[in-house]
Motif scaffolding. Structure first.
Motif, PDB file in Angstrom:
ATOM      1  N   VAL A  91      41.235 -33.774 -31.459  1.00  0.00           N
ATOM      2  CA  VAL A  91      40.148 -32.995 -30.120  1.00  0.00           C
ATOM      3  C   VAL A  91      40.846 -32.425 -29.145  1.00  0.00           C
ATOM      4  N   LEU A  92      41.531 -33.203 -28.609  1.00  0.00           N
ATOM      5  CA  LEU A  92      41.448 -32.682 -27.225  1.00  0.00           C
ATOM      6  C   LEU A  92      42.986 -31.320 -26.828  1.00  0.00           C
ATOM      7  N   GLY A  93      43.518 -31.403 -28.164  1.00  0.00           N
ATOM      8  CA  GLY A  93      43.965 -30.425 -28.583  1.00  0.00           C
ATOM      9  C   GLY A  93      43.483 -29.097 -28.502  1.00  0.00           C
ATOM     10  N   THR A  94      42.488 -29.461 -28.975  1.00  0.00           N
ATOM     11  CA  THR A  94      41.302 -28.216 -29.703  1.00  0.00           C
ATOM     12  C   THR A  94      39.466 -28.121 -28.277  1.00  0.00           C
ATOM     13  N   VAL A  95      40.694 -29.518 -27.488  1.00  0.00           N
ATOM     14  CA  VAL A  95      39.219 -29.151 -26.238  1.00  0.00           C
ATOM     15  C   VAL A  95      39.395 -28.443 -24.863  1.00  0.00           C
ATOM     16  N   ARG A  96      40.487 -29.141 -24.408  1.00  0.00           N
ATOM     17  CA  ARG A  96      41.665 -28.379 -23.611  1.00  0.00           C
ATOM     18  C   ARG A  96      41.565 -26.658 -22.678  1.00  0.00           C
ATOM     19  N   PRO A  97      42.294 -26.473 -24.410  1.00  0.00           N
ATOM     20  CA  PRO A  97      41.959 -24.449 -24.209  1.00  0.00           C
ATOM     21  C   PRO A  97      40.665 -23.906 -23.881  1.00  0.00           C
ATOM     22  N   LEU A  98      39.948 -24.883 -23.954  1.00  0.00           N
ATOM     23  CA  LEU A  98      38.342 -24.013 -23.655  1.00  0.00           C
ATOM     24  C   LEU A  98      38.172 -24.176 -21.704  1.00  0.00           C
ATOM     25  N   ALA A  99      39.043 -25.366 -21.589  1.00  0.00           N
ATOM     26  CA  ALA A  99      38.947 -25.581 -19.803  1.00  0.00           C
ATOM     27  C   ALA A  99      39.830 -24.574 -19.256  1.00  0.00           C
ATOM     28  N   GLY A 100      40.853 -23.555 -20.012  1.00  0.00           N
ATOM     29  CA  GLY A 100      42.551 -22.983 -19.533  1.00  0.00           C
ATOM     30  C   GLY A 100      43.345 -22.144 -19.460  1.00  0.00           C
ATOM     31  N   TRP A 101      43.337 -21.332 -20.860  1.00  0.00           N
ATOM     32  CA  TRP A 101      44.367 -21.297 -20.954  1.00  0.00           C
ATOM     33  C   TRP A 101      46.230 -22.448 -20.398  1.00  0.00           C
ATOM     34  N   THR A 102      46.005 -22.207 -19.429  1.00  0.00           N
ATOM     35  CA  THR A 102      47.160 -22.974 -18.627  1.00  0.00           C
ATOM     36  C   THR A 102      47.214 -24.092 -19.183  1.00  0.00           C
ATOM     37  N   TYR A 103      45.923 -25.059 -18.923  1.00  0.00           N
ATOM     38  CA  TYR A 103      45.679 -26.294 -19.339  1.00  0.00           C
ATOM     39  C   TYR A 103      46.071 -26.569 -20.319  1.00  0.00           C
ATOM     40  N   GLY A 104      45.466 -26.332 -21.915  1.00  0.00           N
ATOM     41  CA  GLY A 104      45.600 -26.200 -22.640  1.00  0.00           C
ATOM     42  C   GLY A 104      47.003 -26.373 -23.319  1.00  0.00           C
ATOM     43  N   ALA A 105      48.329 -24.783 -22.431  1.00  0.00           N
ATOM     44  CA  ALA A 105      49.614 -24.865 -22.481  1.00  0.00           C
ATOM     45  C   ALA A 105      50.392 -25.991 -22.765  1.00  0.00           C
ATOM     46  N   GLN A 106      49.880 -26.574 -21.324  1.00  0.00           N
ATOM     47  CA  GLN A 106      50.620 -27.780 -20.866  1.00  0.00           C
ATOM     48  C   GLN A 106      50.711 -29.127 -21.348  1.00  0.00           C
ATOM     49  N   TYR A 107      48.826 -29.156 -22.251  1.00  0.00           N
ATOM     50  CA  TYR A 107      49.354 -30.024 -23.025  1.00  0.00           C
ATOM     51  C   TYR A 107      49.487 -29.968 -24.513  1.00  0.00           C
TER      52      TYR A 107
END
Length: 50
Positions: free
Chosen positions: A11-27
């Motif tokens: 869930v966090l992996g799919t929600v994080r990219p919605l906040a921004g690709w930088t945060y999704g990539a870091q996660y």
């Protein structure tokens, strides 16, 4: 318990990219590092148990 934690990771992996690709990539990078370290620890503990 493990299945629940994997579900949270998914869930966090799919929600994080919605906040921004930088945060999704870091996660995702942190997730991969943590998983590789946990696998490494498994082999270290297995080796020490012998």
């Amino acid at each position: 318990m493990i299945v629940a934690l994997l579900a949270v990771d998914l869930v966090l992996g799919t929600v994080r990219p919605l906040a921004g690709w930088t945060y999704g990539a870091q996660y995702f990078a942190g997730y991969v590092v943590e998983k590789s370290l946990s696998v490494d620890n498994f082999f270290v503990h297995r080796r020490l148990a012998k």
